[in-house]
Design a protein around this motif. Structure first.
Motif, PDB file in Angstrom:
ATOM      1  N   GLN A  16      32.898  39.909  36.597  1.00  0.00           N
ATOM      2  CA  GLN A  16      32.200  38.630  36.688  1.00  0.00           C
ATOM      3  C   GLN A  16      31.357  38.564  37.951  1.00  0.00           C
ATOM      4  OE1 GLN A  16      35.162  35.462  36.247  1.00  0.00           O
ATOM      5  NE2 GLN A  16      33.904  34.723  34.588  1.00  0.00           N
ATOM      6  N   SER A  17      31.904  39.051  39.050  1.00  0.00           N
ATOM      7  CA  SER A  17      31.212  38.970  40.328  1.00  0.00           C
ATOM      8  C   SER A  17      29.978  39.856  40.363  1.00  0.00           C
ATOM      9  CB  SER A  17      32.163  39.359  41.460  1.00  0.00           C
ATOM     10  OG  SER A  17      33.278  38.498  41.474  1.00  0.00           O
ATOM     11  N   THR A  18      30.011  40.964  39.650  1.00  0.00           N
ATOM     12  CA  THR A  18      28.866  41.871  39.609  1.00  0.00           C
ATOM     13  C   THR A  18      27.970  41.613  38.401  1.00  0.00           C
ATOM     14  OG1 THR A  18      30.229  43.481  38.440  1.00  0.00           O
ATOM     15  CG2 THR A  18      30.099  43.682  40.835  1.00  0.00           C
ATOM     16  N   GLN A  19      28.319  40.520  37.641  1.00  0.00           N
ATOM     17  CA  GLN A  19      27.538  40.122  36.455  1.00  0.00           C
ATOM     18  C   GLN A  19      27.449  41.244  35.422  1.00  0.00           C
ATOM     19  OE1 GLN A  19      23.796  38.685  37.887  1.00  0.00           O
ATOM     20  NE2 GLN A  19      24.672  36.766  38.618  1.00  0.00           N
ATOM     21  N   LEU A  20      28.557  41.968  35.301  1.00  0.00           N
ATOM     22  CA  LEU A  20      28.659  42.982  34.260  1.00  0.00           C
ATOM     23  C   LEU A  20      29.632  42.490  33.214  1.00  0.00           C
ATOM     24  CD1 LEU A  20      28.909  46.224  36.410  1.00  0.00           C
ATOM     25  CD2 LEU A  20      26.898  45.358  35.208  1.00  0.00           C
ATOM     26  N   GLN A  21      29.573  43.101  32.037  1.00  0.00           N
ATOM     27  CA  GLN A  21      30.501  42.725  30.990  1.00  0.00           C
ATOM     28  C   GLN A  21      31.857  43.365  31.255  1.00  0.00           C
ATOM     29  OE1 GLN A  21      30.061  40.550  28.693  1.00  0.00           O
ATOM     30  NE2 GLN A  21      28.003  40.186  29.433  1.00  0.00           N
ATOM     31  N   PRO A  22      32.958  42.680  30.932  1.00  0.00           N
ATOM     32  CA  PRO A  22      34.272  43.284  31.095  1.00  0.00           C
ATOM     33  C   PRO A  22      34.365  44.597  30.341  1.00  0.00           C
ATOM     34  CG  PRO A  22      34.449  40.945  30.596  1.00  0.00           C
ATOM     35  CD  PRO A  22      33.006  41.312  30.423  1.00  0.00           C
ATOM     36  N   THR A  23      34.849  45.621  31.012  1.00  0.00           N
ATOM     37  CA  THR A  23      34.886  46.939  30.403  1.00  0.00           C
ATOM     38  C   THR A  23      35.863  47.024  29.254  1.00  0.00           C
ATOM     39  OG1 THR A  23      36.544  47.617  32.018  1.00  0.00           O
ATOM     40  CG2 THR A  23      34.245  48.056  32.561  1.00  0.00           C
ATOM     41  N   ARG A  24      36.835  46.105  29.194  1.00  0.00           N
ATOM     42  CA  ARG A  24      37.825  46.182  28.125  1.00  0.00           C
ATOM     43  C   ARG A  24      37.538  45.191  27.012  1.00  0.00           C
ATOM     44  NH1 ARG A  24      42.981  42.808  29.762  1.00  0.00           N
ATOM     45  NH2 ARG A  24      42.019  41.185  30.971  1.00  0.00           N
ATOM     46  N   SER A  25      36.415  44.492  27.072  1.00  0.00           N
ATOM     47  CA  SER A  25      36.091  43.536  26.024  1.00  0.00           C
ATOM     48  C   SER A  25      35.052  44.123  25.089  1.00  0.00           C
ATOM     49  CB  SER A  25      35.552  42.234  26.640  1.00  0.00           C
ATOM     50  OG  SER A  25      34.217  42.439  27.054  1.00  0.00           O
TER      51      SER A  25
ATOM     52  N   GLU B 232      42.128  25.922  23.730  1.00  0.00           N
ATOM     53  CA  GLU B 232      41.057  25.909  24.723  1.00  0.00           C
ATOM     54  C   GLU B 232      41.047  27.192  25.552  1.00  0.00           C
ATOM     55  OE1 GLU B 232      43.158  23.581  24.081  1.00  0.00           O
ATOM     56  OE2 GLU B 232      42.062  21.742  23.593  1.00  0.00           O
ATOM     57  N   ALA B 233      42.248  27.674  25.904  1.00  0.00           N
ATOM     58  CA  ALA B 233      42.335  28.904  26.696  1.00  0.00           C
ATOM     59  C   ALA B 233      41.803  30.102  25.919  1.00  0.00           C
ATOM     60  CB  ALA B 233      43.785  29.139  27.111  1.00  0.00           C
ATOM     61  N   LEU B 234      42.166  30.194  24.655  1.00  0.00           N
ATOM     62  CA  LEU B 234      41.699  31.308  23.832  1.00  0.00           C
ATOM     63  C   LEU B 234      40.189  31.233  23.600  1.00  0.00           C
ATOM     64  CD1 LEU B 234      44.588  31.483  21.190  1.00  0.00           C
ATOM     65  CD2 LEU B 234      44.117  33.109  23.023  1.00  0.00           C
ATOM     66  N   TYR B 235      39.655  30.036  23.490  1.00  0.00           N
ATOM     67  CA  TYR B 235      38.214  29.882  23.293  1.00  0.00           C
ATOM     68  C   TYR B 235      37.452  30.458  24.496  1.00  0.00           C
ATOM     69  CZ  TYR B 235      33.725  27.748  22.164  1.00  0.00           C
ATOM     70  OH  TYR B 235      32.396  27.548  21.865  1.00  0.00           O
TER      71      TYR B 235
ATOM     72  N   LEU C 219      34.268  34.813  27.993  1.00  0.00           N
ATOM     73  CA  LEU C 219      34.506  36.095  28.656  1.00  0.00           C
ATOM     74  C   LEU C 219      34.359  37.283  27.719  1.00  0.00           C
ATOM     75  CD1 LEU C 219      37.629  35.124  30.800  1.00  0.00           C
ATOM     76  CD2 LEU C 219      35.275  35.407  31.588  1.00  0.00           C
ATOM     77  N   GLY C 220      34.435  37.053  26.430  1.00  0.00           N
ATOM     78  CA  GLY C 220      34.400  38.161  25.480  1.00  0.00           C
ATOM     79  C   GLY C 220      35.563  39.105  25.678  1.00  0.00           C
ATOM     80  N   ASP C 221      36.686  38.584  26.150  1.00  0.00           N
ATOM     81  CA  ASP C 221      37.845  39.423  26.493  1.00  0.00           C
ATOM     82  C   ASP C 221      38.909  39.311  25.404  1.00  0.00           C
ATOM     83  OD1 ASP C 221      39.657  41.008  27.792  1.00  0.00           O
ATOM     84  OD2 ASP C 221      40.300  39.466  29.193  1.00  0.00           O
ATOM     85  N   PHE C 222      38.766  40.122  24.372  1.00  0.00           N
ATOM     86  CA  PHE C 222      39.714  40.100  23.254  1.00  0.00           C
ATOM     87  C   PHE C 222      41.084  40.629  23.667  1.00  0.00           C
ATOM     88  CE2 PHE C 222      35.473  40.625  21.280  1.00  0.00           C
ATOM     89  CZ  PHE C 222      35.426  39.414  20.618  1.00  0.00           C
ATOM     90  N   THR C 223      41.075  41.650  24.517  1.00  0.00           N
ATOM     91  CA  THR C 223      42.348  42.191  24.995  1.00  0.00           C
ATOM     92  C   THR C 223      43.124  41.139  25.764  1.00  0.00           C
ATOM     93  OG1 THR C 223      41.394  44.404  25.154  1.00  0.00           O
ATOM     94  CG2 THR C 223      43.419  44.011  26.356  1.00  0.00           C
ATOM     95  N   GLY C 224      42.417  40.401  26.620  1.00  0.00           N
ATOM     96  CA  GLY C 224      43.071  39.327  27.364  1.00  0.00           C
ATOM     97  C   GLY C 224      43.592  38.234  26.454  1.00  0.00           C
TER      98      GLY C 224
END
Length: 284
Positions: free
Chosen positions: A86-95, A50-53, A59-64
């Motif tokens: 998330q707060s600025t509604q931008l995509q994670p820069t590392r994902s 569930e956590a990985l999902y 989140l689209g956070d593969f690095t995480g």
């Protein structure tokens, strides 16, 4: 202010043992924005799938996700990056922005190389894994591989899977990997993973042969030493009339020792009184 409070909450969830993960998960499930917090609680509960999902699809956070597996669910990497984006509604820069359905660029980028170096340093800093910890990590990466293979976007799926195989292939079983991937995959993209896996297998095979050879040599050496000791001591004859040389009582069926210097037979407690054996040896 919102970011600061979230970071404080995340820090609390990661470090504090004084909360019920099951009860907290019910509260967090009602707020979809607190998905990072859900990942931490899922990890605390051992619900890694569930956590990985959430890390991959929400989140689209593969690095995480890969950091999560390396640390056995203890960390998802640089939390502040995810909270801010998330707060600025931008995509994670590392994902790779799977959550936004954008095309994933090639993993051969500066950020990916920095990530690989960071993961290697993190792995070296971790304490030596026990058998149970190593097995748990292998299970996590096997789950992550299955999650990657289930991604619908074929370009992202292929890129992330190959990246995982090349960077964390140590924790993946080669035969299981080959049975999981499509037969249509070109062998060239698996070359790095297969080469490393075969080298590790050959290394383990040779290492086991060395251990077997050393063990056989040690057995021969110990056996030879034992024969020499038996020859030096000579035979010991004990019958119903054999007496302890200190108390002059029959040895009978009691445990006794032999004084190598004089060849005398003594009860254990008599030998202890004479100082011939240590008190710790009395129980042996």
């Amino acid at each position: 202010m919102w970011i600061k409070k979230r970071l404080m909450l995340i820090k609390l969830l990661q470090r504090s043992p004084f909360y019920s993960a099951e009860d907290l998960l019910k509260v967090l499930s009602d707020n979809k924005q607190l998905n990072i917090e859900q990942v931490i609680v899922y990890g605390r509960m051992g619900m890694h799938t569930e956590a990985l999902y959430i890390l991959i699809y929400d989140l689209g956070d593969f690095t995480g996700a890969e950091t999560y597996c390396v640390t056995s669910g203890q960390s998802v990497g640089t939390i502040i990056d995810l909270v801010q984006t998330q707060s600025t509604q931008l995509q994670p820069t590392r994902s790779s922005s799977l959550a936004a359905n954008k095309h994933y660029k090639s993993s051969d980028t500066k950020k990916e190389r920095e990530y690989t170096q960071k993961m290697s340093r993190m792995d070296m800093m971790l304490k030596k894994l026990s058998k149970e910890e190593l097995e748990e990590r292998r299970t996590l990466f096997s789950t992550l591989l299955k999650t990657y293979l289930a991604i619908q976007d074929s370009q992202i799926m292929l890129s992330r899977t190959v990246h995982l195989l090349n960077t964390q292939g140590f924790y993946l079983d080669m035969s299981k990997v080959l049975s999981s991937i499509s037969d249509e995959w070109p062998i060239e993209i698996l070359q790095d993973f297969l080469t490393k896996s075969l080298r590790r297998s050959l290394h383990v095979y040779r290492q086991s042969n060395i251990v077997v050879g050393l063990s056989r040599g040690e057995n021969v050496m110990v056996g030879s030493q034992l024969i020499e000791i038996y020859n030096d001591i000579g035979p010991i004859y004990v019958d119903e009339q054999s007496l302890c040389k200190k108390c002059n009582r029959y040895l009978g069926d009691t445990v006794f020792v032999r004084n190598n210097d004089r060849g005398q037979l003594l009860h254990i407690h008599c030998a202890k009184i004479l100082g011939l054996i240590d008190s710790d040896e009395n129980s042996s």
